[in-house]
Design a protein around this motif. Structure first.
Motif, PDB file in Angstrom:
ATOM      1  N   ALA A   1      23.979  47.834  18.254  1.00  0.00           N
ATOM      2  CA  ALA A   1      22.898  47.661  17.275  1.00  0.00           C
ATOM      3  C   ALA A   1      21.839  48.751  17.445  1.00  0.00           C
ATOM      4  CB  ALA A   1      22.282  46.278  17.412  1.00  0.00           C
ATOM      5  N   ALA A   2      21.529  49.079  18.684  1.00  0.00           N
ATOM      6  CA  ALA A   2      20.555  50.141  18.932  1.00  0.00           C
ATOM      7  C   ALA A   2      21.060  51.467  18.375  1.00  0.00           C
ATOM      8  CB  ALA A   2      20.278  50.255  20.429  1.00  0.00           C
ATOM      9  N   ARG A   3      22.338  51.734  18.565  1.00  0.00           N
ATOM     10  CA  ARG A   3      22.914  52.992  18.050  1.00  0.00           C
ATOM     11  C   ARG A   3      22.812  53.043  16.526  1.00  0.00           C
ATOM     12  NH1 ARG A   3      26.142  56.545  20.977  1.00  0.00           N
ATOM     13  NH2 ARG A   3      26.735  58.263  19.628  1.00  0.00           N
ATOM     14  N   LEU A   4      22.951  51.890  15.876  1.00  0.00           N
ATOM     15  CA  LEU A   4      22.845  51.817  14.418  1.00  0.00           C
ATOM     16  C   LEU A   4      21.397  51.858  13.932  1.00  0.00           C
ATOM     17  CD1 LEU A   4      25.501  49.041  13.803  1.00  0.00           C
ATOM     18  CD2 LEU A   4      25.656  51.416  13.005  1.00  0.00           C
ATOM     19  N   GLY A   5      20.448  51.722  14.868  1.00  0.00           N
ATOM     20  CA  GLY A   5      19.039  51.693  14.480  1.00  0.00           C
ATOM     21  C   GLY A   5      18.610  50.345  13.936  1.00  0.00           C
ATOM     22  N   ALA A   6      19.357  49.308  14.263  1.00  0.00           N
ATOM     23  CA  ALA A   6      19.059  47.973  13.744  1.00  0.00           C
ATOM     24  C   ALA A   6      17.712  47.479  14.253  1.00  0.00           C
ATOM     25  CB  ALA A   6      20.148  46.988  14.155  1.00  0.00           C
ATOM     26  N   GLY A   7      17.007  46.783  13.384  1.00  0.00           N
ATOM     27  CA  GLY A   7      15.703  46.241  13.742  1.00  0.00           C
ATOM     28  C   GLY A   7      15.777  45.005  14.626  1.00  0.00           C
ATOM     29  N   CYS A   8      16.930  44.321  14.619  1.00  0.00           N
ATOM     30  CA  CYS A   8      17.078  43.123  15.444  1.00  0.00           C
ATOM     31  C   CYS A   8      18.556  42.796  15.638  1.00  0.00           C
ATOM     32  CB  CYS A   8      16.350  41.933  14.823  1.00  0.00           C
ATOM     33  SG  CYS A   8      17.095  41.313  13.312  1.00  0.00           S
ATOM     34  N   VAL A   9      18.792  41.945  16.609  1.00  0.00           N
ATOM     35  CA  VAL A   9      20.128  41.398  16.844  1.00  0.00           C
ATOM     36  C   VAL A   9      19.991  39.893  16.737  1.00  0.00           C
ATOM     37  CG1 VAL A   9      21.999  41.092  18.509  1.00  0.00           C
ATOM     38  CG2 VAL A   9      20.844  43.295  18.329  1.00  0.00           C
ATOM     39  N   ARG A  10      20.793  39.294  15.883  1.00  0.00           N
ATOM     40  CA  ARG A  10      20.748  37.837  15.705  1.00  0.00           C
ATOM     41  C   ARG A  10      21.822  37.228  16.592  1.00  0.00           C
ATOM     42  NH1 ARG A  10      22.326  34.602  10.866  1.00  0.00           N
ATOM     43  NH2 ARG A  10      22.875  36.592   9.948  1.00  0.00           N
ATOM     44  N   VAL A  11      21.396  36.406  17.546  1.00  0.00           N
ATOM     45  CA  VAL A  11      22.298  35.782  18.513  1.00  0.00           C
ATOM     46  C   VAL A  11      22.281  34.280  18.269  1.00  0.00           C
ATOM     47  CG1 VAL A  11      22.745  35.410  20.971  1.00  0.00           C
ATOM     48  CG2 VAL A  11      21.828  37.592  20.197  1.00  0.00           C
TER      49      VAL A  11
END
Length: 82
Positions: free
Chosen positions: A65-75
């Protein structure tokens, strides 16, 4: 028009750095921000080994997700057994 997309982990064809970079570039070319990445997991399992495996799975997706630049990870917490 859309401003962002949420890219769900279990739909990815692969998670190599090259693939993730191409996916991010494809989104950027369409002026889409990757808002988040939901990750399938189940932390409510009785088997500690399966819980540990899911923890490691989520950790790997934090990097993706960090590599994609995502603003958050939903767990997800998982499903409480009956």
């Amino acid at each position: 028009p859309l401003d962002c997309v949420e890219l769900t982990s279990y739909y990815f064809a692969e998670t190599t750095p090259d693939y993730l970079d191409r996916l991010k570039a494809a989104a950027a070319a369409r002026k889409l921000f990757v808002s988040g990445v939901p990750v399938r997991n189940d932390f409510c399992q009785a088997d500690p080994a399966k819980v540990r495996a899911d923890v490691e799975h989520v950790k790997s997706w934090l990097g993706h997700a960090a590599r994609l630049g995502a603003g958050c990870v939903r767990v997800f917490a998982g499903n409480v057994p009956k």
